[in-house]
Design a protein around this motif. Sequence first.
Motif, PDB file in Angstrom:
ATOM      1  N   ALA A 147       0.837  -1.207   0.000  1.00 14.98           N
ATOM      2  CA  ALA A 147       0.000   0.000   0.000  1.00 14.98           C
ATOM      3  C   ALA A 147       0.871   1.256   0.000  1.00 14.98           C
ATOM      4  N   ALA A 151       1.069   4.180  -2.804  1.00  8.93           N
ATOM      5  CA  ALA A 151       0.824   5.576  -2.446  1.00  8.93           C
ATOM      6  C   ALA A 151       2.007   6.467  -2.823  1.00  8.93           C
ATOM      7  N   ARG A 152       3.205   5.957  -2.646  1.00  5.14           N
ATOM      8  CA  ARG A 152       4.400   6.734  -2.998  1.00  5.14           C
ATOM      9  C   ARG A 152       4.530   6.917  -4.500  1.00  5.14           C
ATOM     10  N   GLY A 154       2.135   6.775  -6.849  1.00  2.09           N
ATOM     11  CA  GLY A 154       1.024   7.461  -7.516  1.00  2.09           C
ATOM     12  C   GLY A 154       0.463   6.671  -8.686  1.00  2.09           C
ATOM     13  N   VAL A 157      -4.953   3.646  -9.118  1.00  2.00           N
ATOM     14  CA  VAL A 157      -5.534   2.756  -8.109  1.00  2.00           C
ATOM     15  C   VAL A 157      -6.276   1.594  -8.761  1.00  2.00           C
ATOM     16  N   LYS A 172      -8.689   1.311  -2.128  1.00  2.00           N
ATOM     17  CA  LYS A 172      -8.769   2.641  -1.502  1.00  2.00           C
ATOM     18  C   LYS A 172      -8.800   2.523   0.015  1.00  2.00           C
ATOM     19  N   LEU A 175      -5.280   1.849   1.223  1.00  2.00           N
ATOM     20  CA  LEU A 175      -4.426   3.030   1.127  1.00  2.00           C
ATOM     21  C   LEU A 175      -4.733   4.031   2.236  1.00  2.00           C
ATOM     22  N   ASN A 176      -6.010   4.174   2.541  1.00  2.00           N
ATOM     23  CA  ASN A 176      -6.415   5.158   3.555  1.00  2.00           C
ATOM     24  C   ASN A 176      -6.236   4.638   4.980  1.00  2.00           C
ATOM     25  N   ARG A 181      -1.339   6.328   2.546  1.00  2.00           N
ATOM     26  CA  ARG A 181      -1.543   7.567   1.792  1.00  2.00           C
ATOM     27  C   ARG A 181      -1.040   8.772   2.591  1.00  2.00           C
ATOM     28  N   LYS A 182      -1.346   8.823   3.889  1.00  2.28           N
ATOM     29  CA  LYS A 182      -0.891   9.945   4.721  1.00  2.28           C
ATOM     30  C   LYS A 182       0.621   9.949   4.846  1.00  2.28           C
ATOM     31  N   ALA A 184       2.816   8.781   2.694  1.00  5.10           N
ATOM     32  CA  ALA A 184       3.383   9.220   1.411  1.00  5.10           C
ATOM     33  C   ALA A 184       3.244  10.725   1.242  1.00  5.10           C
ATOM     34  N   GLN A 185       2.098  11.290   1.666  1.00  4.15           N
ATOM     35  CA  GLN A 185       1.894  12.738   1.581  1.00  4.15           C
ATOM     36  C   GLN A 185       2.879  13.481   2.475  1.00  4.15           C
TER      37      GLN A 185
END
Length: 199
Positions: A147, A151-152, A154, A157, A172, A175-176, A181-182, A184-185
Amino acid sequence: MASEYRYGFKKQAEDLALAVRRAMGLSWRDCLDPRALAEYVGIPVYELEELVAVGMPEDSLRHLLGRGKSEFSAALFQRNSTKLIVANPVHSRGRQASNIVHEVAHLLLKHEPTAAVIEAGCRRWDAMMEREADWLAGELLVPRQAALDIARSGVDVEMCAQHYGISVAMMKWRLNHSGARKQAQRERAARAGYNRRRQ
């Protein structure tokens, strides 16, 4: 607010999922075949139609394969020492994967069912056990490292969901809820800040 999971459970599930994958000869990048997983733990998977041979009424079968398909996804049945999983073949490949792996997850976690058992022998679990089986199923199907890699990168999906044999909704969710996802952000934001400071 109390945690949805007992202390340390998510790390336990991550480690267990990777150990099972390794034992099956799979890395965190590989697609997990749900029926191969069931075979690995010694549980046969049958399709709903096969229950007619052991007494399921044909009108009930037609209902569950047609208008009532949302009423039955998959279930773990037990009679004496015999265990088996029954899956609904009219559901999508991705949904079947999630459902079958969820049932196997109960066994891997050594969950004991509540006293409530459907007449046919279908085991019932309490809410905490259901959440734990959901989480372990997610880790088995899409390990956290996978995951995070998605996420890293991009990468699309939908394409990743196809690779792992799951639904887009499940991808999804992983990832969440895995925090990938967080993370990676945060990493992208940290890199951007570092690059700005160097300019």
